[in-house]
Every structure is written in C-alpha cells, then in structure tokens.
Design a protein around this motif. Structure first.
Motif, PDB file in Angstrom:
ATOM      1  N   ALA A 283       0.814  -1.226   0.000  1.00  0.00           N
ATOM      2  CA  ALA A 283       0.000   0.000   0.000  1.00  0.00           C
ATOM      3  C   ALA A 283       0.840   1.265   0.000  1.00  0.00           C
ATOM      4  O   ALA A 283       0.329   2.354   0.302  1.00  0.00           O
ATOM      5  CB  ALA A 283      -0.935  -0.005   1.207  1.00  0.00           C
ATOM      6  N   SER A 284       2.128   1.150  -0.304  1.00  0.00           N
ATOM      7  CA  SER A 284       3.010   2.303  -0.455  1.00  0.00           C
ATOM      8  C   SER A 284       3.091   3.177   0.790  1.00  0.00           C
ATOM      9  O   SER A 284       3.392   4.353   0.704  1.00  0.00           O
ATOM     10  CB  SER A 284       2.585   3.154  -1.660  1.00  0.00           C
ATOM     11  OG  SER A 284       2.610   2.394  -2.841  1.00  0.00           O
ATOM     12  N   HIS A 285       2.794   2.623   1.954  1.00  0.00           N
ATOM     13  CA  HIS A 285       2.820   3.342   3.234  1.00  0.00           C
ATOM     14  C   HIS A 285       1.831   4.503   3.273  1.00  0.00           C
ATOM     15  O   HIS A 285       1.917   5.360   4.156  1.00  0.00           O
ATOM     16  CB  HIS A 285       4.234   3.843   3.551  1.00  0.00           C
ATOM     17  CG  HIS A 285       5.210   2.743   3.814  1.00  0.00           C
ATOM     18  ND1 HIS A 285       5.488   2.268   5.082  1.00  0.00           N
ATOM     19  CD2 HIS A 285       5.965   1.991   2.965  1.00  0.00           C
ATOM     20  CE1 HIS A 285       6.382   1.295   5.006  1.00  0.00           C
ATOM     21  NE2 HIS A 285       6.681   1.103   3.736  1.00  0.00           N
ATOM     22  N   LEU A 286       0.883   4.512   2.359  1.00  0.00           N
ATOM     23  CA  LEU A 286      -0.094   5.605   2.346  1.00  0.00           C
ATOM     24  C   LEU A 286      -0.946   5.657   3.612  1.00  0.00           C
ATOM     25  O   LEU A 286      -1.242   6.748   4.102  1.00  0.00           O
ATOM     26  CB  LEU A 286      -0.973   5.503   1.097  1.00  0.00           C
ATOM     27  CG  LEU A 286      -0.247   5.735  -0.228  1.00  0.00           C
ATOM     28  CD1 LEU A 286      -1.206   5.558  -1.396  1.00  0.00           C
ATOM     29  CD2 LEU A 286       0.399   7.102  -0.280  1.00  0.00           C
ATOM     30  N   PRO A 287      -1.373   4.520   4.194  1.00  0.00           N
ATOM     31  CA  PRO A 287      -2.168   4.616   5.423  1.00  0.00           C
ATOM     32  C   PRO A 287      -1.412   5.251   6.591  1.00  0.00           C
ATOM     33  O   PRO A 287      -2.025   5.623   7.589  1.00  0.00           O
ATOM     34  CB  PRO A 287      -2.534   3.156   5.725  1.00  0.00           C
ATOM     35  CG  PRO A 287      -2.475   2.475   4.397  1.00  0.00           C
ATOM     36  CD  PRO A 287      -1.331   3.133   3.692  1.00  0.00           C
ATOM     37  N   VAL A 307      -5.161  -7.887   8.416  1.00  0.00           N
ATOM     38  CA  VAL A 307      -3.980  -8.615   7.958  1.00  0.00           C
ATOM     39  C   VAL A 307      -3.232  -7.672   7.026  1.00  0.00           C
ATOM     40  O   VAL A 307      -3.797  -7.209   6.031  1.00  0.00           O
ATOM     41  CB  VAL A 307      -4.357  -9.916   7.223  1.00  0.00           C
ATOM     42  CG1 VAL A 307      -3.096 -10.612   6.705  1.00  0.00           C
ATOM     43  CG2 VAL A 307      -5.145 -10.843   8.135  1.00  0.00           C
ATOM     44  N   GLN A 308      -1.973  -7.378   7.326  1.00  0.00           N
ATOM     45  CA  GLN A 308      -1.260  -6.373   6.543  1.00  0.00           C
ATOM     46  C   GLN A 308       0.235  -6.624   6.536  1.00  0.00           C
ATOM     47  O   GLN A 308       0.764  -7.382   7.344  1.00  0.00           O
ATOM     48  CB  GLN A 308      -1.529  -4.986   7.125  1.00  0.00           C
ATOM     49  CG  GLN A 308      -0.958  -4.786   8.541  1.00  0.00           C
ATOM     50  CD  GLN A 308      -0.938  -3.330   8.969  1.00  0.00           C
ATOM     51  OE1 GLN A 308      -1.989  -2.724   9.183  1.00  0.00           O
ATOM     52  NE2 GLN A 308       0.262  -2.776   9.099  1.00  0.00           N
ATOM     53  N   ASP A 309       0.915  -5.946   5.601  1.00  0.00           N
ATOM     54  CA  ASP A 309       2.365  -5.880   5.654  1.00  0.00           C
ATOM     55  C   ASP A 309       2.758  -4.563   6.315  1.00  0.00           C
ATOM     56  O   ASP A 309       1.921  -3.861   6.890  1.00  0.00           O
ATOM     57  CB  ASP A 309       2.973  -6.041   4.255  1.00  0.00           C
ATOM     58  CG  ASP A 309       2.583  -4.915   3.294  1.00  0.00           C
ATOM     59  OD1 ASP A 309       1.955  -3.928   3.725  1.00  0.00           O
ATOM     60  OD2 ASP A 309       2.925  -5.020   2.104  1.00  0.00           O
ATOM     61  N   GLU A 310       4.044  -4.207   6.227  1.00  0.00           N
ATOM     62  CA  GLU A 310       4.508  -3.008   6.925  1.00  0.00           C
ATOM     63  C   GLU A 310       4.077  -1.707   6.264  1.00  0.00           C
ATOM     64  O   GLU A 310       4.275  -0.627   6.824  1.00  0.00           O
ATOM     65  CB  GLU A 310       6.036  -3.034   7.048  1.00  0.00           C
ATOM     66  CG  GLU A 310       6.799  -2.638   5.794  1.00  0.00           C
ATOM     67  CD  GLU A 310       6.936  -3.761   4.764  1.00  0.00           C
ATOM     68  OE1 GLU A 310       7.629  -3.563   3.763  1.00  0.00           O
ATOM     69  OE2 GLU A 310       6.325  -4.837   4.974  1.00  0.00           O
ATOM     70  N   THR A 311       3.473  -1.787   5.064  1.00  0.00           N
ATOM     71  CA  THR A 311       3.132  -0.567   4.329  1.00  0.00           C
ATOM     72  C   THR A 311       1.769  -0.009   4.711  1.00  0.00           C
ATOM     73  O   THR A 311       1.303   0.937   4.087  1.00  0.00           O
ATOM     74  CB  THR A 311       3.129  -0.838   2.810  1.00  0.00           C
ATOM     75  OG1 THR A 311       2.030  -1.692   2.466  1.00  0.00           O
ATOM     76  CG2 THR A 311       4.435  -1.481   2.365  1.00  0.00           C
ATOM     77  N   ALA A 312       1.132  -0.571   5.713  1.00  0.00           N
ATOM     78  CA  ALA A 312      -0.233  -0.167   6.042  1.00  0.00           C
ATOM     79  C   ALA A 312      -0.274   0.628   7.343  1.00  0.00           C
ATOM     80  O   ALA A 312       0.436   1.604   7.516  1.00  0.00           O
ATOM     81  CB  ALA A 312      -1.133  -1.389   6.084  1.00  0.00           C
ATOM     82  N   TYR A 340       9.852   5.232   7.236  1.00  0.00           N
ATOM     83  CA  TYR A 340       8.632   4.680   7.820  1.00  0.00           C
ATOM     84  C   TYR A 340       8.907   3.510   8.764  1.00  0.00           C
ATOM     85  O   TYR A 340       9.853   2.761   8.601  1.00  0.00           O
ATOM     86  CB  TYR A 340       7.671   4.211   6.725  1.00  0.00           C
ATOM     87  CG  TYR A 340       7.003   5.342   5.972  1.00  0.00           C
ATOM     88  CD1 TYR A 340       5.826   5.914   6.445  1.00  0.00           C
ATOM     89  CD2 TYR A 340       7.554   5.840   4.803  1.00  0.00           C
ATOM     90  CE1 TYR A 340       5.203   6.948   5.763  1.00  0.00           C
ATOM     91  CE2 TYR A 340       6.942   6.878   4.112  1.00  0.00           C
ATOM     92  CZ  TYR A 340       5.767   7.433   4.596  1.00  0.00           C
ATOM     93  OH  TYR A 340       5.165   8.464   3.921  1.00  0.00           O
ATOM     94  N   HIS A 341       8.039   3.384   9.739  1.00  0.00           N
ATOM     95  CA  HIS A 341       7.906   2.192  10.575  1.00  0.00           C
ATOM     96  C   HIS A 341       9.122   1.888  11.436  1.00  0.00           C
ATOM     97  O   HIS A 341       9.500   0.726  11.611  1.00  0.00           O
ATOM     98  CB  HIS A 341       7.554   0.979   9.714  1.00  0.00           C
ATOM     99  CG  HIS A 341       6.138   0.515   9.955  1.00  0.00           C
ATOM    100  ND1 HIS A 341       5.486   0.677  11.143  1.00  0.00           N
ATOM    101  CD2 HIS A 341       5.269  -0.126   9.144  1.00  0.00           C
ATOM    102  CE1 HIS A 341       4.272   0.176  11.059  1.00  0.00           C
ATOM    103  NE2 HIS A 341       4.103  -0.317   9.850  1.00  0.00           N
TER     104      HIS A 341
END
Length: 377
Positions: A283-287, A307-312, A340-341
């Motif tokens: 999700a391109s870290h948009l959230p 359920v997500q990866d690190e981009t959420a 990010y993150h």
C-alpha cells in the motif's frame, strides 16, 4: 496499491517492461481515440466464460476467434501465463494458503481490501470462505478485455502488454501501480483492473456469471448502473466456484483525505466497509501518511481484524486497540520508504514471540517480508 512510483530490485527487468509499454503508448496514440467496440449491455454467462478462458491463455469451447488464431503472440502468451502462474503458485500462492489456514481467523461474509489494485488473488487465498470481496484502487476497471472482439493488430498489442504484466507478477506477486496506469492507456483495448481480476478468478477455478458497472450512491451503498453505460470505472463481478456464489466489488476511488472530503458518498462507503476484516498489501505506506488518516482512523476504530504488511497501519497505532501477531522479519522499510515504521523495527528487536513467514508478501527487501495480524481486543 495506490498511485505512486516505486523502484525495485531487479530494475533492469522493469526498465525493459516500461520501454515496451511506452512504445505501445506511442503506437496507440497514432490510432483513433475511440475505444475498441464492445457489446453494449451484458454478455451471457457462456460468453463471459469464453472471455475469461481466452484471458488465461486457453481455448474456449467455442474455439479460438480468428484474431487470436492469427496472432503471432498467442503461443507466447499461453506459455507465459502457464509458467508465471505456476511460479507464483509454488513460491507465494500455496504457502500463503497453508499459512492462512492456521494463522488467520476464518471469514464467511465480507472482506475489505483498500489500495488493492486488481489483486483478487491475495484476498481470496487469505480469506477463501468470504462471500463478498470489496476492492478499492485508483485504476479504472472497465470491461474485461474481450480478445474475441478485437482485430489482429490490437490483439497482438494487448497480448504483449499482458505478457509483460505476467512476467512481473509471477515473480513479485503484485503489479507495479505505475505500470497499471500504462497498461490501461497503452492500447485502444483499455486493459483495466477487471481484466486482471477476471484472469485471477478463472485461474482459481471460478466461473464468471455476470459483470456489471456500479457506483456508490448518496447513502454510501453500492448500486448497479445500466450495462450500456459507456465507461465502467467500477464493476461488480458475480461468480461461482463449486456451487458457491461470491461477489467482487471493485471500486475506483480516491482514498486520500481530499478525495473522501470531495465525495461524501465515498466517505460513507468507507465508514461502512471499514467494519469488516481488512487486508493491506503493498500500500506504499499511504495509510501512515497524514493525507490518508481518514481511512486509517476508520479501520483502526472499526475493523475486527486486519492482515497487513509493513506498508499499512502504524504498528504503534495498532497495538492500542488490537492484539498484534508478527510474522517474518523486519529491519527497515523498502528503500523508497526508509523513514517509515521505525516503531515496527523496534518491536522486532524486542518481542520474542515472532513467528516465521515462508512466502513473499509485498515489496522486495533483501528477501525479508513481514505480515501483521491484528485482532481487536
């Protein structure tokens, strides 16, 4: 997947694909701006099955259309789909299914997948028992590409685009957003998200019963609109597998704060959809971006399961309301998003209950991937 430009490892392969797509754009621009003639109104279930069968590189019961039979690209396309789907299935798809069986709570109703692109496959493999899948992205859906109604020149152009797309998907398990835009405009055939969703559904054993254009009404509900509508930015797909019917709603929607503020009906829709189990991937870290905090707040406040990866969603925000399980390995975000993150990276150094992950999920990061499963407390 939302509109952004990302650079990946193995860049030369992407550069070659981009050059190929650009050449098609130039070619397409020299032709009429009219879209490929398509049947107005709905096709029959049998016709949809023929469309889907051609898109996965197989011969339908009615036989190969003349334009496909005469295409110099058809044999290459059929082999490309077979080879790359097999690669995806072995390295990503099957391990994901087996992992989800034991780690992800079963969902029997609706799944919400914002920033999805046309990635029906991930939603289905993680939640195979859902009855409805809601997917949101910025790309137009349009009608599935009907290779039976194109001329030979357009068929060759379209197959070249699909070959390029498949060569990337088989290895990476997702589409580059920038390229999805190019696929759409590269030929008069307008290869939109519904083409890829149709392919994924057919490859996973679904029979397509009906596809209709949809919109979000003033109450935030999805409603079908006349099939004769010229443009189909959003679609609903009715399909069946082993006697079980499902619905896939793919909506073209701007999920940014300005986008939702400009379309109150879309904000209402997101508020309703956010109460369902949710998936985020690539999700391109948009959230995590302040410009998308409206949808992030809705999901953080309502979703029973994420359920997500690190981009959420931010890890530090998730753990306030959810019990969060960590899988895989995370040291740093993809180099396009290195700021990010940091909170997630710290969690991976501090927690002792991290479980392994044996398949690729999201962007390539030196072979390291992470999945978070957040269950509401």
């Amino acid at each position: 997947m939302h509109t952004t430009t990302i650079r990946f490892a193995g860049l030369s392969k992407f550069v070659c694909a981009a050059a190929l797509i650009t050449s098609f754009q130039i070619s397409a621009q020299t032709q009429s701006n009219a879209t490929t003639p398509t049947t107005s109104g709905l096709l029959t279930a049998a016709q949809y099955d023929d469309v889907a069968t051609l898109l996965i590189g197989k011969t339908p019961a009615s036989g190969l259309p003349a334009s496909v039979n005469q295409s110099q690209k058809w044999a290459t396309y059929t082999q490309t789909v077979e080879t790359n789907w097999a690669e995806y299935t072995e390295k990503i798809g099957t391990p994901m299914v087996e992992w989800a069986k034991t780690e992800v709570p079963a969902v029997s109703e609706t799944v919400f997948y914002p920033f999805s692109g046309p990635d029906f496959t991930t939603a289905y493999r993680i939640y195979p028992n859902a009855k409805r899948y809601i997917m949101i992205a910025m790309q137009n859906a349009e009608r599935p590409l009907n290779l039976g109604s194109t001329n030979t020149q357009l068929t060759d152009q379209a197959l070249d685009i699909l070959i390029s797309a498949w060569q990337l998907y088989g290895t990476h398990g997702f589409f580059v957003t920038e390229y999805l835009e190019r696929y759409y405009y590269a030929t008069q055939g307008r290869i939109g998200s519904s083409t890829f969703i149709t392919i994924f559904m057919k490859l996973q054993g679904f029979e397509l019963d009906r596809i209709v254009p949809i919109k979000v009404n003033s109450e935030g509900d999805v409603e079908e609109i006349p099939a004769e509508t010229r443009n189909w930015p959003s679609v609903r797909i009715y399909a069946t597998k082993a006697g079980k019917p499902i619905v896939v709603d793919y909506l073209k929607m701007d999920l940014s704060n300005p986008g939702l503020q400009a379309s109150p009906e879309n904000l209402k829709f997101v508020q309703l959809a956010s109460a369902n189990p949710t998936i985020f991937k690539a999700a391109s870290h948009l959230p995590q971006n302040a410009n998308f905090n409206m949808i992030a707040r809705e999901i953080l406040g309502k979703a029973p399961l994420v359920v997500q990866d690190e981009t959420a969603l931010n890890y530090s925000a998730l753990i306030k309301s959810f019990d969060v399980a960590l899988y895989g390995k995370f040291v740093i975000a993809h180099h396009a998003f290195q700021s990010y993150h940091t909170d997630l990276a710290l969690a991976f150094t501090q927690r002792s209950d991290i479980k392994p992950l044996n398949y690729r999920f999201g962007y390539y990061k030196d072979g390291n991937y992470v999945v978070l499963i957040a269950r509401r407390k």
